[in-house]
Each structure stands twice: as structure tokens, then as C-alpha cells.
Design a protein around this motif. Structure first.
Motif, PDB file in Angstrom:
ATOM      1  N   TYR A 195      -1.146   6.792 -11.805  1.00  0.00           N
ATOM      2  CA  TYR A 195      -0.619   5.714 -10.975  1.00  0.00           C
ATOM      3  C   TYR A 195       0.880   5.519 -11.173  1.00  0.00           C
ATOM      4  O   TYR A 195       1.414   5.690 -12.274  1.00  0.00           O
ATOM      5  N   SER A 196       1.538   5.120 -10.101  1.00  0.00           N
ATOM      6  CA  SER A 196       2.972   4.834 -10.159  1.00  0.00           C
ATOM      7  C   SER A 196       3.211   3.518 -10.894  1.00  0.00           C
ATOM      8  O   SER A 196       2.304   2.689 -11.035  1.00  0.00           O
TER       9      SER A 196
ATOM     10  N   VAL B 149      -3.551   7.765  -3.940  1.00  0.00           N
ATOM     11  CA  VAL B 149      -4.171   8.801  -3.118  1.00  0.00           C
ATOM     12  C   VAL B 149      -5.396   9.360  -3.837  1.00  0.00           C
ATOM     13  O   VAL B 149      -5.302   9.790  -4.989  1.00  0.00           O
TER      14      VAL B 149
ATOM     15  N   GLU C 149       7.907   8.098   7.210  1.00  0.00           N
ATOM     16  CA  GLU C 149       7.107   7.105   6.486  1.00  0.00           C
ATOM     17  C   GLU C 149       7.346   5.693   7.014  1.00  0.00           C
ATOM     18  O   GLU C 149       6.415   4.886   7.111  1.00  0.00           O
TER      19      GLU C 149
ATOM     20  N   ASP D 115       1.096   3.851  -3.365  1.00  0.00           N
ATOM     21  CA  ASP D 115       0.905   5.302  -3.192  1.00  0.00           C
ATOM     22  C   ASP D 115      -0.322   5.825  -3.937  1.00  0.00           C
ATOM     23  O   ASP D 115      -0.247   6.810  -4.674  1.00  0.00           O
TER      24      ASP D 115
ATOM     25  N   GLU E 125       0.834  -1.209   0.000  1.00  0.00           N
ATOM     26  CA  GLU E 125       0.000   0.000   0.000  1.00  0.00           C
ATOM     27  C   GLU E 125       0.865   1.255   0.000  1.00  0.00           C
ATOM     28  O   GLU E 125       0.546   2.238  -0.683  1.00  0.00           O
ATOM     29  N   TYR E 126       1.978   1.221   0.738  1.00  0.00           N
ATOM     30  CA  TYR E 126       2.886   2.373   0.762  1.00  0.00           C
ATOM     31  C   TYR E 126       3.517   2.608  -0.611  1.00  0.00           C
ATOM     32  O   TYR E 126       3.519   3.723  -1.129  1.00  0.00           O
ATOM     33  N   ASN E 127       4.046   1.556  -1.205  1.00  0.00           N
ATOM     34  CA  ASN E 127       4.713   1.695  -2.506  1.00  0.00           C
ATOM     35  C   ASN E 127       3.741   2.070  -3.621  1.00  0.00           C
ATOM     36  O   ASN E 127       4.084   2.826  -4.530  1.00  0.00           O
TER      37      ASN E 127
ATOM     38  N   LYS F 253       9.916   3.332  -4.115  1.00  0.00           N
ATOM     39  CA  LYS F 253       9.683   4.646  -3.511  1.00  0.00           C
ATOM     40  C   LYS F 253      10.682   4.827  -2.380  1.00  0.00           C
ATOM     41  O   LYS F 253      10.818   3.945  -1.531  1.00  0.00           O
TER      42      LYS F 253
END
Length: 376
Positions: free
Chosen positions: A284-285, A277, A367, A275, A271-273, A361
């Protein structure tokens, strides 16, 4: 320019252990742990090397400390082996790598053939150029990285893993999944590492629960053993990410099994990678897109990137639940206050860990602390 090499010869499948009978009239040092002696697993090796002389160094413990490596180097100096056989899980293979490497550098020993025989399906250490050694005084783990650590031969015989307890099967299996997923989204990922990682992910998601529920299922055990090796080949080429960086530190500080720590972290790191929002954001990344790709090739709901990432996270949580795995560090008998007291140090060490360099990331201290707060 990218580079992809496989130095290690891989012998796999039922009966592959018989290949060590090809060693004849050589001096062998077997590096293993006390359980391999007590369980008589060592006998499966000894029956194939009757034509050679051997000595057994069986002092290996989980998270092998520096002092143990020194003892092993002393044994290596006395025995002067032509072949080293590492038998056991990641700790035995990692220790053997370090003992062999330091023996070559410090003692200027002759060339030693190095054979790795894993007895768990988890670390992939039998095909990687990594070894992790622990400094107990500092409560830290130090990764050694060198192509000199790569075994010459890896033997993957499922007979050696069919008696592994189900909770260890769960821990090591989720370690395989973490290796493969982190390699897949690594900034060093390429077509070759992606192919290996994808196959490993598919095998884990198809066979891990089966091996957990029935360790005697030799076909499933074989597939998980292969998955572990495939994931090792993938991350040896593409490296890993912050999931492992944090796990290395937590393992050194609190001695939670490595695979279990990786499993606890994995949904939150994804979920962190990713990212993602806001619901209106569609920028999207690359990591988010690749997580969604994983969901797609696993046959999970991936109607869009956001849904794909969520489906992957939910699938991992479902696997954890089916295998009765902890999802918080507090379930691993760790005092939450101890984590809070050390959170800045944990974050700083994780950022310095070599695996962080290839995370999709780059994390800040804040973080990483946020991730720690989610897994307390």
C-alpha cells in the motif's frame, strides 16, 4: 528541515468580535460584500469602531475578478487606511488580501494592520498565505501565494455564522474537510500539520451535520468555525493536492461553488490517490495508509488498509447524502458535453496548478480525465 510558523493572532469563541473595540482613532477600510450591508451584519462591526473613522468598500462578488481588485486598490489609495478589516467569506478575505498586497507594492503604502473576520466556516483564508483571483476573460483562477498575504489578526465569532443557509453550510463544511484531508496526505505533511488536520477532520465529522440541521446550534457553529481555521493552518503549512487543482479549474470554467466542487471530487480523488489495485496486493502507498488512519481515528471500520480507505469514502458519501449534496457535476446545471469538450484543457490546467505539486500521486492528463468522467 521543516518549518512551522503561525503569524496570525487568533481570537475565537463567543464574544470575540468585541476585540475590535481595541482599535481607536485610526483610519479603517472595511472590505466586504453587498449582503453584509443588506443583512446589517456590518453593524456588528461598526458598533465596535465608533472611535475611528472608516470607509466601506462593499463591491465584493464571488470569485473576485482582477478588475475588482484594481477598483479596491484605487479606494485604498484614496482612503490610505491604517487598518483593513475583511468581513465575509473566502471571496471577501481573498480580495482584501490582494487589494492590500497590491497597494503595498504599487502605491508603496504604509504598513497596514490586516484583520480578517470570516462569516462562513469554510476557506480558512483568515490564516493562510493564499488568495485566489479570477480572470473572467480567460475563465481561469490564479492563486497568489505570499506570507505578505497573512492577516495579522483573525476573529472567529460563531455569532457571525449562525444565519448561514444550510446548503452553504454544507458546501463550506465539505471544503473544510477537503482542506484537512488533502493536507494530511500531502507530500509536505509533517507532525505539526498532521495534528491540526486530524483535529479539523474530527470536528467536521462530529459537528457538520449538526450545524446543517440546526444553524442556531451555536456550540456546533463554534466547533465548525474552529475546524475551518485549523484546516487552514494545516494546509497553509503542508499545502493541498489535486482535488483543489481540479476544483480551481472547474470553478473558473463553470462557476460551481468551490466547496461543492471539492465535495463532488473528494471520494474519487481519495480512491485515485490510494491507488489500491487487486485484492492480493498489500504493497500500500503512504497515502492509502494515511487515509486508513483517518478512518481509524474517526472510529470507522479499518481492519486493514483497503477496508479503511473504503470506509472513509463511504463516510464522505453518507455525509453528502445527509446534506442533500450533489455528487455529479450534471446535478449542478453543467452541460456534460461542455466538460467533454474542455476535458484536455481542464486536465492540463489542473496539472499546472500549484496544489498538484504536493499531491501524493502525480497525475497524468489521462488520469485527470478519468476522474472528470466519474463526476460528470
Amino acid at each position: 528541515m521543516y518549518n512551522f510558523e503561525i503569524k496570525t493572532k487568533i481570537k475565537f469563541g463567543k464574544g470575540s468580535l468585541e476585540s475590535i473595540s481595541e482599535i481607536k482613532n485610526k483610519k479603517i477600510l472595511i472590505i466586504t460584500d453587498p449582503f453584509m450591508i443588506k443583512s446589517k451584519m456590518i453593524d456588528k462591526i461598526l458598533e465596535h469602531i465608533k472611535e475611528s473613522s472608516y470607509e466601506i468598500f462593499s463591491d465584493i462578488v464571488p470569485d473576485p475578478p482582477i478588475e475588482l481588485i484594481v477598483s479596491g486598490v484605487e479606494v485604498c489609495d484614496r482612503v490610505k487606511p491604517q487598518v483593513i478589516i475583511a468581513l465575509g467569506g473566502g471571496s471577501a478575505i481573498d480580495a482584501a488580501k490582494a487589494i492590500m498586497d497590491f497597494s503595498k507594492k504599487i502605491l508603496k503604502t504604509q504598513e497596514i494592520e490586516f484583520i480578517a473576520i470570516p462569516t462562513t466556516s469554510g476557506t480558512g483564508s483568515e490564516v493562510t498565505s493564499f488568495s485566489v483571483i479570477t480572470d473572467n476573460q480567460k475563465g481561469a483562477k490564479y492563486p497568489l501565494v505570499s506570507d505578505e498575504l497573512l492577516p495579522d489578526i483573525a476573529i472567529l465569532d460563531p455569532e457571525l455564522v449562525k444565519t448561514v443557509p444550510n446548503f452553504i453550510t454544507a458546501d463550506t463544511g465539505m471544503d473544510v474537510l477537503t482542506h484537512a484531508i488533502e493536507a494530511y496526505v500531502s507530500t509536505n505533511a509533517n507532525d505539526f500539520s498532521d495534528a491540526l488536520a486530524e483535529k479539523a477532520i474530527k470536528l467536521v465529522c462530529k459537528y457538520l451535520i449538526k450545524t446543517y440541521k440546526n444553524g442556531e446550534d451555536l456550540d456546533a457553529r463554534e466547533k465548525m468555525h474552529n475546524a475551518s481555521c485549523l484546516a487552514g493552518l494545516a494546509f497553509n503549512n503542508a499545502s493541498l493536492g489535486v482535488n483543489h487543482s481540479i476544483a480551481h479549474v472547474l470553478g473558473g470554467k463553470f462557476h460551481v461553488p468551490h466547496g461543492r466542487t471539492n465535495s463532488i471530487l473528494l471520494p474519487h480523488v481519495i480512491e485515485y490517490n490510494a491507488d489500491i489495485v487487486g485484492y492480493n496486493n498489500t504493497d500500500y502507498s503512504l497515502a492509502a495508509k494515511k487515509y486508513a488512519d483517518i478512518a481509524s481515528f474517526l472510529g470507522l471500520n479499518s481492519s486493514n488498509i483497503r477496508v479503511g480507505v473504503k470506509s472513509l469514502v463511504n463516510e464522505i458519501k453518507k455525509m453528502q447524502k445527509e446534506m442533500n449534496m450533489p455528487t455529479k457535476l450534471s446535478e449542478c446545471k453543467i452541460n456534460i458535453n461542455d466538460i467533454t469538450d474542455l476535458e484536455k484543457e481542464i486536465a492540463a490546467l489542473a496539472i499546472k496548478d500549484a496544489c498538484t505539486k504536493t499531491n501524493p500521486k502525480q497525475p497524468t492528463e489521462k488520469e485527470i480525465i478519468n476522474i472528470l468522467n466519474k463526476i460528470k
